[in-house]
Design an enzyme around this catalytic site. Structure first.
Site, mmCIF file in Angstrom:
data_model
loop_
_atom_site.group_PDB
_atom_site.id
_atom_site.type_symbol
_atom_site.label_atom_id
_atom_site.label_comp_id
_atom_site.label_asym_id
_atom_site.label_seq_id
_atom_site.Cartn_x
_atom_site.Cartn_y
_atom_site.Cartn_z
ATOM 1 N N ASP A 15 4.652 -2.362 -8.525
ATOM 2 C CA ASP A 15 4.326 -1.565 -7.367
ATOM 3 C C ASP A 15 4.667 0.064 -7.594
ATOM 4 O OD1 ASP A 15 3.872 -4.078 -6.176
ATOM 5 O OD2 ASP A 15 5.907 -4.244 -5.768
ATOM 6 N N GLU A 178 -3.011 -4.985 1.395
ATOM 7 C CA GLU A 178 -1.492 -4.600 1.095
ATOM 8 C C GLU A 178 -1.551 -3.091 0.316
ATOM 9 O OE1 GLU A 178 0.075 -8.026 -0.771
ATOM 10 O OE2 GLU A 178 -0.849 -7.360 -2.883
#
Ligand code: 6LW
Length: 519
Positions: A15, A178
């Site tokens: 991420d 997302e």
């Protein structure tokens, strides 16, 4: 599009979020149940990165006592705005809402958190519109439970939500839209998201609109990045963040995995950070360009050891800070304690190389309890070489199954294996010290499972005659495909009961010339 083969940051560093301050880039990653949290890196070229610390480095910023595997800190966003660095994320295991911290200098100190009570969700992004209003954009759920990208204006200093949340986009139809990031580029606001879930279907898609609130029109050549269905060394690519260089060119960092072995292929180092160029087409849409990656020739071998001073920056603990469980060096010994009750403690570092050897030495005379050296995805997926109750054992834990791969009695060790040269010649060792070792190696031959695994984990002890193997395990059982979750392998010290006297720890990691296992 040619996908990179080599990560710019290897091991469990998923991420990624990146920003630029002058000519220097800074990057943060998720850290889940490990503290200190949110590792922070620095680079001058996006290709080689140096870990410079952690954004959440003290208990007033990070509570993880209720964080199990893959709990805690999910995807952060890092931005430079108004002369300061801003980092926003969520702590699933603490409270709802978004956790925002700031710093004037990336090396800290970072502030205590401001909590913003947005509706629940993950992956918050920070952007400022033309009027200077701060917008938090995140992945949440709508009224009927579908995952969508939502946004709300906030006061980031007071931690107040300033309006009704709005719904921005839900991607192109892949599951779990997302990882939103918003950028104002020219006349447009670009919204970059991930969809397809953070495994083989993962992808990066883009939309743009006239304002940060939309309406958003999807890019005609979505997905702009995916490894879906491709026979490439990197898989699961998604969760991207863009950055503009000072010369006006753009690049993108994103996560990916290097899965190995036969079908369905297992990845063991977690989700790693990769990078590529961004090329803009004539209609102003981004495309993934050439890889940005370390040069062929491999990274130098890494050799790390615990020394008398502070722990290396790479060291973290599960469910709390290292200092909660591992004492300072006192005359060459650090004390590692178990938690009250059944709590097994873990403190260590990421496995960042396909091929690694880790060693820990214990002073058994000064230890009481059970513990030792562990390679793990989590406490239910681990290979441990542990000493206690008069034996040294290699133990494999896979879910509910716990198997002793091999054992030796301490008396065998004490007689045959003196500590590293301390006793005078001819004198039997009076202090039984044991050196425990774990290695990850290429699979050693045809797999008994018929389908080759990603690697093998070899467990043993080191004595005067060298390494004595106690057992080995197919590495697939310590992979994300088996363990599940969002992290990757860690290697370090564990204590299940009592207290251990640890006299040394070393990690040696090597990669082959192409970032593949060393031959
Ligand atoms: C994160 C999501 C994701 O919230 O995985 O790959 C989740 N993308 O954006 C956990 O890291």
């Amino acid at each position: 599009m040619r996908l990179p083969e080599r990560p710019v940051i290897s091991g469990f560093h998923p991420d990624p979020s990146v920003c630029r301050v002058g000519s220097i880039y800074y990057l943060v990653c998720s850290s889940f149940e490990y503290a200190p949290g949110v590792p922070l890196f620095r680079s001058e070229d996006l290709r080689t990165w140096q870990k410079i610390g952690h954004v959440l480095d003290r208990p007033s910023q990070l509570a993880l006592d209720r964080a199990g595997p893959s709990g805690g800190i999910f995807a952060p966003t890092l931005r430079y705005h108004d002369g300061r660095l801003w980092m926003i994320t969520t702590n699933f295991s603490d409270r709802d809402g978004m956790l925002l911290v700031t710093a004037d200098d990336p090396s800290g100190p970072w502030s205590d958190p401001v909590w913003i009570d947005t509706p629940s969700g993950v992956d918050p992004d920070l952007a400022w519109d033309e009027d200077g209003t701060c917008l938090v954009t995140w992945s949440g759920v709508d009224d009927v439970g579908r995952t969508v990208i939502r946004q709300v204006p906030v006061d980031p200093v007071a931690g107040k939500v300033l309006g009704e949340p709005r719904q921005l986009w839900s991607g192109t139809g892949g599951k779990y839209p997302e990882a939103p990031h918003l950028y104002q580029i020219g006349d447009h606001w670009y919204l970059v998201v991930a969809e397809g879930g953070t495994d083989r279907g993962h992808a990066v898609t883009v939309a743009r609109g006239p304002s940060p609130a939309g309406p958003f029109e999807p890019c005609p050549h979505n997905p702009v990045l995916t490894a879906r269905g491709l026979d490439t060394p990197v898989q699961n690519t998604g969760h991207a963040d863009l950055v503009r260089r000072s010369d006006g060119s753009w690049a993108m960092v994103f996560l990916g995995v290097r899965a190995r072995g036969g079908t369905p292929h297992w990845h063991v180092l977690g989700r790693e950070t990769f990078a590529c160029e961004i090329v803009w087409d004539d209609d102003g849409w981004p495309r993934a360009g050439e890889p940005v990656e370390p040069p062929y020739g491999g990274r130098p071998e890494e050799h790390e050891e615990l020394t008398a001073g502070d722990l290396p920056l790479s060291w973290v603990a599960a469910g709390g800070f290292p200092a909660d469980v591992l004492g300072p060096d006192e005359g060459g010994v650090r004390r590692l304690t178990a938690r009250g009750g059944s709590g097994r403690t873990f403190v260590g570092r990421r496995q960042e190389h396909f091929t690694m050897t880790a060693r820990a030495s214990l002073d058994l005379a000064a230890s009481h309890g059970v513990g030792g050296l562990e390679l793990r995805v989590d406490h239910r997926h681990a290979v441990t070489v542990e000493a206690g109750d008069g034996t040294v054992r290699a133990v494999a834990t896979i879910g509910e199954a716990r198997a002793v791969l091999g054992a030796l009695s301490v008396s065998e060790l004490a007689v045959g294996e003196p500590p590293s040269g301390e006793p005078a010649a001819g004198e039997p060792p009076s202090v039984p010290r044991v050196t425990l070792e774990l290695r990850t190696v290429e699979p050693s031959g045809p797999s008994p499972a018929h389908i080759p695994g990603p690697d093998e984990i070899v467990a043993g002890v080191v004595g005067p005659e060298g390494f004595r193997e106690l057992g080995r395990l197919d590495g697939r059982y310590l992979s994300t495909e088996v363990a599940g979750g969002f992290t990757g392998r860690m290697v370090g010290l564990t204590c299940a009961r009592g207290e251990l006297a640890v006299t040394s720890f070393t990690y040696r990691g090597t990669d082959g010339p192409e970032g593949a296992p060393a031959g």
